[in-house]
Write a protein that holds these residues in place. Structure first.
Motif, PDB file in Angstrom:
ATOM      1  N   MET A   1       0.847  -1.192   0.000  1.00  0.00           N
ATOM      2  CA  MET A   1       0.000   0.000   0.000  1.00  0.00           C
ATOM      3  C   MET A   1       0.885   1.246   0.000  1.00  0.00           C
ATOM      4  O   MET A   1       1.779   1.384   0.819  1.00  0.00           O
ATOM      5  N   LYS A   2       0.620   2.142  -0.955  1.00  0.00           N
ATOM      6  CA  LYS A   2       1.428   3.358  -1.080  1.00  0.00           C
ATOM      7  C   LYS A   2       0.512   4.577  -0.921  1.00  0.00           C
ATOM      8  O   LYS A   2      -0.502   4.692  -1.627  1.00  0.00           O
ATOM      9  N   ILE A   3       0.860   5.473   0.013  1.00  0.00           N
ATOM     10  CA  ILE A   3       0.031   6.640   0.306  1.00  0.00           C
ATOM     11  C   ILE A   3       0.850   7.913   0.114  1.00  0.00           C
ATOM     12  O   ILE A   3       1.924   8.069   0.702  1.00  0.00           O
ATOM     13  N   LEU A   4       0.316   8.820  -0.696  1.00  0.00           N
ATOM     14  CA  LEU A   4       0.934  10.127  -0.894  1.00  0.00           C
ATOM     15  C   LEU A   4       0.465  11.061   0.220  1.00  0.00           C
ATOM     16  O   LEU A   4      -0.738  11.211   0.451  1.00  0.00           O
ATOM     17  N   ILE A   5       1.413  11.694   0.885  1.00  0.00           N
ATOM     18  CA  ILE A   5       1.118  12.639   1.963  1.00  0.00           C
ATOM     19  C   ILE A   5       1.931  13.909   1.716  1.00  0.00           C
ATOM     20  O   ILE A   5       3.155  13.851   1.570  1.00  0.00           O
ATOM     21  N   ALA A   6       1.261  15.058   1.658  1.00  0.00           N
ATOM     22  CA  ALA A   6       1.969  16.312   1.388  1.00  0.00           C
ATOM     23  C   ALA A   6       1.301  17.461   2.117  1.00  0.00           C
ATOM     24  O   ALA A   6       0.121  17.386   2.492  1.00  0.00           O
ATOM     25  N   ARG A   7       2.063  18.529   2.297  1.00  0.00           N
ATOM     26  CA  ARG A   7       1.570  19.736   2.962  1.00  0.00           C
ATOM     27  C   ARG A   7       1.918  20.952   2.112  1.00  0.00           C
ATOM     28  O   ARG A   7       3.064  21.133   1.698  1.00  0.00           O
ATOM     29  N   LEU A   8       0.906  21.788   1.854  1.00  0.00           N
ATOM     30  CA  LEU A   8       1.122  23.042   1.126  1.00  0.00           C
ATOM     31  C   LEU A   8       0.138  24.069   1.674  1.00  0.00           C
ATOM     32  O   LEU A   8      -1.056  24.006   1.388  1.00  0.00           O
ATOM     33  N   ASN A   9       0.628  24.991   2.488  1.00  0.00           N
ATOM     34  CA  ASN A   9      -0.243  25.942   3.203  1.00  0.00           C
ATOM     35  C   ASN A   9       0.093  27.380   2.847  1.00  0.00           C
ATOM     36  O   ASN A   9       1.242  27.817   2.975  1.00  0.00           O
ATOM     37  N   HIS A  10      -0.916  28.120   2.399  1.00  0.00           N
ATOM     38  CA  HIS A  10      -0.771  29.572   2.280  1.00  0.00           C
ATOM     39  C   HIS A  10      -2.141  30.217   2.275  1.00  0.00           C
ATOM     40  O   HIS A  10      -3.036  29.815   1.532  1.00  0.00           O
ATOM     41  N   GLU A  11      -2.306  31.220   3.136  1.00  0.00           N
ATOM     42  CA  GLU A  11      -3.501  32.055   3.178  1.00  0.00           C
ATOM     43  C   GLU A  11      -3.131  33.361   2.481  1.00  0.00           C
ATOM     44  O   GLU A  11      -2.279  34.102   2.968  1.00  0.00           O
ATOM     45  N   THR A  12      -3.769  33.636   1.355  1.00  0.00           N
ATOM     46  CA  THR A  12      -3.351  34.754   0.511  1.00  0.00           C
ATOM     47  C   THR A  12      -4.211  35.990   0.733  1.00  0.00           C
ATOM     48  O   THR A  12      -5.425  35.964   0.536  1.00  0.00           O
ATOM     49  N   ASN A  13      -3.559  37.076   1.138  1.00  0.00           N
ATOM     50  CA  ASN A  13      -4.177  38.394   1.200  1.00  0.00           C
ATOM     51  C   ASN A  13      -3.777  39.114  -0.088  1.00  0.00           C
ATOM     52  O   ASN A  13      -2.636  39.548  -0.238  1.00  0.00           O
ATOM     53  N   ILE A  94      -4.376   9.425  -1.335  1.00  0.00           N
ATOM     54  CA  ILE A  94      -3.706  10.732  -1.311  1.00  0.00           C
ATOM     55  C   ILE A  94      -4.287  11.539  -0.159  1.00  0.00           C
ATOM     56  O   ILE A  94      -5.516  11.709  -0.062  1.00  0.00           O
ATOM     57  N   LEU A  95      -3.405  12.048   0.708  1.00  0.00           N
ATOM     58  CA  LEU A  95      -3.806  12.873   1.851  1.00  0.00           C
ATOM     59  C   LEU A  95      -3.042  14.178   1.788  1.00  0.00           C
ATOM     60  O   LEU A  95      -1.804  14.192   1.806  1.00  0.00           O
ATOM     61  N   LEU A  96      -3.785  15.291   1.721  1.00  0.00           N
ATOM     62  CA  LEU A  96      -3.159  16.596   1.543  1.00  0.00           C
ATOM     63  C   LEU A  96      -3.529  17.528   2.689  1.00  0.00           C
ATOM     64  O   LEU A  96      -4.702  17.696   3.028  1.00  0.00           O
ATOM     65  N   ASP A  97      -2.519  18.139   3.265  1.00  0.00           N
ATOM     66  CA  ASP A  97      -2.636  19.144   4.318  1.00  0.00           C
ATOM     67  C   ASP A  97      -2.539  20.501   3.618  1.00  0.00           C
ATOM     68  O   ASP A  97      -1.454  20.972   3.292  1.00  0.00           O
ATOM     69  N   LEU A  98      -3.709  21.115   3.354  1.00  0.00           N
ATOM     70  CA  LEU A  98      -3.784  22.378   2.615  1.00  0.00           C
ATOM     71  C   LEU A  98      -4.390  23.462   3.500  1.00  0.00           C
ATOM     72  O   LEU A  98      -4.843  23.197   4.606  1.00  0.00           O
ATOM     73  N   VAL A 118      -4.260  16.678  -9.358  1.00  0.00           N
ATOM     74  CA  VAL A 118      -4.007  15.424  -8.649  1.00  0.00           C
ATOM     75  C   VAL A 118      -5.019  14.362  -9.078  1.00  0.00           C
ATOM     76  O   VAL A 118      -4.671  13.200  -9.325  1.00  0.00           O
ATOM     77  N   ARG A 119      -6.273  14.747  -9.170  1.00  0.00           N
ATOM     78  CA  ARG A 119      -7.316  13.808  -9.585  1.00  0.00           C
ATOM     79  C   ARG A 119      -7.054  13.293 -10.996  1.00  0.00           C
ATOM     80  O   ARG A 119      -7.198  12.091 -11.277  1.00  0.00           O
ATOM     81  N   ALA A 120      -6.619  14.187 -11.892  1.00  0.00           N
ATOM     82  CA  ALA A 120      -6.324  13.772 -13.265  1.00  0.00           C
ATOM     83  C   ALA A 120      -5.114  12.848 -13.315  1.00  0.00           C
ATOM     84  O   ALA A 120      -5.048  11.932 -14.148  1.00  0.00           O
ATOM     85  N   ALA A 121      -4.155  13.082 -12.417  1.00  0.00           N
ATOM     86  CA  ALA A 121      -2.937  12.269 -12.403  1.00  0.00           C
ATOM     87  C   ALA A 121      -3.172  10.892 -11.802  1.00  0.00           C
ATOM     88  O   ALA A 121      -2.437   9.944 -12.111  1.00  0.00           O
ATOM     89  N   ALA A 122      -4.185  10.774 -10.938  1.00  0.00           N
ATOM     90  CA  ALA A 122      -4.458   9.491 -10.272  1.00  0.00           C
ATOM     91  C   ALA A 122      -5.963   9.252 -10.237  1.00  0.00           C
ATOM     92  O   ALA A 122      -6.589   9.267  -9.176  1.00  0.00           O
ATOM     93  N   PRO A 123      -6.568   9.032 -11.397  1.00  0.00           N
ATOM     94  CA  PRO A 123      -8.027   8.855 -11.437  1.00  0.00           C
ATOM     95  C   PRO A 123      -8.468   7.643 -10.618  1.00  0.00           C
ATOM     96  O   PRO A 123      -7.824   6.593 -10.642  1.00  0.00           O
ATOM     97  N   GLY A 124      -9.555   7.840  -9.883  1.00  0.00           N
ATOM     98  CA  GLY A 124     -10.102   6.752  -9.087  1.00  0.00           C
ATOM     99  C   GLY A 124      -9.448   6.549  -7.738  1.00  0.00           C
ATOM    100  O   GLY A 124      -9.935   5.761  -6.928  1.00  0.00           O
ATOM    101  N   VAL A 125      -8.358   7.247  -7.475  1.00  0.00           N
ATOM    102  CA  VAL A 125      -7.660   7.119  -6.197  1.00  0.00           C
ATOM    103  C   VAL A 125      -8.322   8.046  -5.173  1.00  0.00           C
ATOM    104  O   VAL A 125      -8.521   9.233  -5.454  1.00  0.00           O
ATOM    105  N   PRO A 126      -8.669   7.562  -3.993  1.00  0.00           N
ATOM    106  CA  PRO A 126      -9.319   8.428  -3.001  1.00  0.00           C
ATOM    107  C   PRO A 126      -8.415   9.556  -2.528  1.00  0.00           C
ATOM    108  O   PRO A 126      -7.228   9.354  -2.268  1.00  0.00           O
ATOM    109  N   VAL A 127      -9.010  10.750  -2.427  1.00  0.00           N
ATOM    110  CA  VAL A 127      -8.282  11.951  -2.041  1.00  0.00           C
ATOM    111  C   VAL A 127      -8.926  12.543  -0.792  1.00  0.00           C
ATOM    112  O   VAL A 127     -10.132  12.825  -0.780  1.00  0.00           O
ATOM    113  N   GLY A 128      -8.128  12.745   0.256  1.00  0.00           N
ATOM    114  CA  GLY A 128      -8.592  13.364   1.484  1.00  0.00           C
ATOM    115  C   GLY A 128      -7.844  14.655   1.744  1.00  0.00           C
ATOM    116  O   GLY A 128      -6.638  14.740   1.494  1.00  0.00           O
ATOM    117  N   VAL A 129      -8.563  15.658   2.250  1.00  0.00           N
ATOM    118  CA  VAL A 129      -7.987  16.985   2.437  1.00  0.00           C
ATOM    119  C   VAL A 129      -8.323  17.506   3.826  1.00  0.00           C
ATOM    120  O   VAL A 129      -9.474  17.426   4.267  1.00  0.00           O
TER     121      VAL A 129
END
Length: 488
Positions: A1-13, A94-98, A118-129
Motif C-alpha cells: 500500500m502506497k500513500i501520498l502525503i503532502a503539505r502546502l499551506n498559504h492564506e493569501t491576502n 492521497i492525503l493533503l494538508d492544505l 491530482v485527480r487527473a494524475a491518479a483517477p479513481g484514487v481516493p483523495v482526502g484533504v
C-alpha cells in the motif's frame, strides 16, 4: 500500500504588499518533508502516523508553509504543486494538508486547481484533504476531493486532530468500508476574521451545531469562516460535510439547514471597529490600578493575515496619549535592525522606525516614526514555542534588537512574525509580565498565551493591510451582491 502525503499551506491576502516567492515557504522535500512533520502538531503529522500504523509505504514529495502574504509567485506555485501532482500516479490514496485560501499570480483557486491536477494524475484514487477554518472553499475543491475536513478552532489548536479525522475517513475508503462524497453550501457572506473565533459568539455556536450533526451520524461537518481579504469571486463562509454516498441527499439537507442558521445571524459575523483613540483611552482606564499588563492588539497589521508588521499607527497614538510602560513586538524593520546592531548594545540612537513598506493596494504611504532610544539587547531572534499552538516548534525572527525609548521597549526584527509565545520578548531579555501595556501585532494567535497573563484586552484597528474596515479595500472581482458589502 502506497500513500501520498503532502503539505502546502498559504492564506493569501491579495492586498498585501508582502511577496510570496518559493523561499517564503521554506519547502522541504522527500525524507526531509517527512522529518519536518513527524511527531509535530500538523495535519500532515497525523497523516503520517495513520499511514505508518497500517504499514503503508509513504510518499512525501513536499512540505511547505508560508505566512499569509500577497499572491504566491507563479513559479513557486507551479513548482510546489508539480511535485505533488507528479507523485500521485501509482499511489493508492492521497492525503493533503492544505489551507484552502491560496491565490497565485495566475490562479485565484490555488487548491482547486491543485486537486484537479491530482485527480487527473491518479483517477479513481481516493483523495482526502484537511483545511484551515479560514478556507475559501470552491466548487473545484469539492468536486475533486472524497473527504474534506476543516479545523474547528480559532485560535487554531486542532491541526493534528483535523488531519487525524480526515485521514481516518480516507482509510475507511481504502479498506472498502465506506464510499464518501463531499456536500457543501457557500453563503454570500464575507465574515470578519475577528468574528470567526470559536471562543465565543456565532462561530462558536455554528461549530457546535456542526459537531452535533457529526454526533448524529454524519462523518464530518465543517464550518469555514472564509478569508475575506482576497479579491476573488467568493471569499466567503461555507458549510462542508463528508458523507457516505448513499446519505448524500439527507446530508445536503442538513448542510443547507446549518447554512440557513448562519445566514440568520449574518450581522454577528461583521466586526465594528471603534476609533483608535477611543480604544487607547479605554486601555488606559483598564490599566489604572492593574497589576498585570493590558493587551493592545494591533489587528490592522497582523502578519498572519498578510500584514507588513511595520505600521506605527498604534504605537504613535499611544505615545501621543502619554501611555508608558509599553512593550511592543515584534515590529519588522530589517533596515533599522541593521543600523541598531551597527550602533551596538548600549548605544544611544535616533532612528526612523517602521512605516517603510508602502500599502499601495489600499492607497496608503506613511512616513517612518522618528524615535530616540537606547539599544538594550541584540539576539538571533530564535525561541521555542511553549504555548498550545505549534508547541515545541523552533521559531526564528531573524536578527532581533530591543530598542528602549523610555516609554516603550520595542522588539525590532528582520522578519515578520506572529507573537505565538512569550519567547518573542524573552529572546531579548524582556519579561512581558512586568509592563503596563503589551502592544502585539496580532488578531488571535497570541491569545492562548498572553490573555491569561493580562488584565484585559483591547482590539486596536489601525489602517494596515489587515484592517477590519472593508471600505479600505478596492474589491473588483468579488461576486455581488454579498454581505456586508451589500445590504442583504
Amino acid at each position: 500500500m502506497k500513500i501520498l502525503i503532502a503539505r502546502l499551506n498559504h492564506e493569501t491576502n491579495t492586498f498585501s504588499p508582502v511577496p510570496t516567492p518559493i523561499e517564503a515557504f521554506s519547502p522541504t522535500y522527500g525524507e526531509e518533508a517527512y522529518r519536518a512533520n513527524k511527531g509535530m502538531r500538523t495535519a500532515m503529522a497525523a497523516f503520517i502516523e495513520l499511514a505508518e500504523g497500517m504499514g503503508a509505504t509513504l510518499v512525501t514529495p513536499v512540505s511547505a508553509m508560508a505566512n499569509p502574504s500577497g499572491p504566491v509567485h507563479a513559479a513557486a506555485y507551479d513548482e510546489l504543486t508539480r511535485r505533488i501532482a507528479d507523485a500521485a500516479p501509482g499511489c493508492d490514496a492521497i492525503l493533503l494538508d492544505l489551507h484552502g485560501a491560496m491565490v497565485a499570480e495566475h490562479t485565484c483557486d490555488g487548491e482547486g486547481d491543485l486537486l484537479a491536477r491530482v485527480r487527473a494524475a491518479a483517477p479513481g484514487v481516493p483523495v482526502g484533504v484537511a483545511l484551515d477554518l479560514h478556507g475559501n472553499v470552491t466548487g473545484k475543491m469539492v468536486q475533486n476531493a472524497d473527504v474534506m475536513v476543516g479545523f474547528k478552532t480559532y485560535p487554531h489548536i486542532d491541526m493534528y486532530e483535523t488531519g487525524e479525522h480526515a485521514g481516518r475517513l480516507l482509510l475507511q475508503m481504502l479498506r472498502g468500508e465506506a464510499r464518501f462524497r463531499v456536500c457543501w453550501h457557500r453563503l454570500p457572506l464575507m465574515s470578519h476574521t475577528l468574528r470567526s473565533t470559536t471562543l465565543e459568539g456565532p462561530m462558536r455556536d455554528a461549530v457546535e451545531n456542526a459537531r452535533a450533526l457529526e454526533h448524529s451520524g454524519i462523518p464530518a461537518v465543517s464550518v469555514f469562516g472564509g478569508f475575506s481579504l482576497a479579491d476573488i469571486e467568493a471569499p466567503c463562509m461555507s458549510v462542508v460535510a463528508t458523507c457516505r454516498i448513499e446519505d448524500a441527499p439527507a446530508t445536503q439537507a442538513a448542510v443547507d439547514g446549518l447554512a440557513r442558521q448562519i445566514w440568520e445571524r449574518r450581522a454577528e459575523y461583521v466586526y465594528r471597529s471603534e476609533p483608535l483613540a477611543d480604544s487607547l483611552r479605554r486601555a488606559r482606564s483598564l490599566a489604572e490600578g492593574a497589576t498585570k499588563p493590558v493587551l493592545l492588539l494591533d489587528h490592522g497589521d497582523n502578519c498572519m493575515s498578510g500584514g507588513t508588521c511595520d505600521t506605527m499607527d498604534v504605537l504613535q497614538a499611544a505615545l501621543e496619549l502619554g501611555l508608558t510602560g509599553i512593550a511592543v513586538g515584534p515590529l519588522c524593520d530589517p533596515e533599522a535592525v541593521g543600523r541598531l546592531i551597527a550602533a551596538g548594545k548600549g548605544a544611544e540612537v535616533e532612528i526612523d522606525l517602521g512605516n517603510k513598506v508602502p500599502l499601495t493596494s489600499i492607497g496608503l504611504a506613511k512616513q517612518p516614526l522618528r524615535l530616540r532610544g537606547t539599544v538594550r539587547a541584540v539576539s538571533d531572534g530564535g525561541y521555542t514555542v511553549t504555548g498550545p499552538i505549534y508547541t515545541g516548534q523552533r521559531c526564528h525572527m531573524g536578527r532581533t534588537v530591543c530598542l528602549d525609548t523610555g516609554a516603550a521597549q520595542i522588539v525590532v526584527t528582520e522578519q515578520t512574525h506572529e507573537p505565538w509565545d512569550l519567547g518573542v520578548f524573552h529572546c531579548v531579555g524582556l519579561d512581558p509580565t512586568r509592563f503596563r501595556f503589551l502592544l502585539l501585532k496580532s488578531r488571535m494567535y497570541c491569545r492562548p498565551v498572553f490573555v491569561p497573563l493580562s488584565a484585559g484586552l483591547v482590539e486596536c484597528d489601525s489602517p494596515g493591510a489587515t484592517t477590519s474596515d472593508y471600505a479600505r479595500f478596492p474589491f473588483t472581482r468579488v461576486r455581488r451582491p454579498v454581505f456586508p458589502l451589500d445590504a442583504l
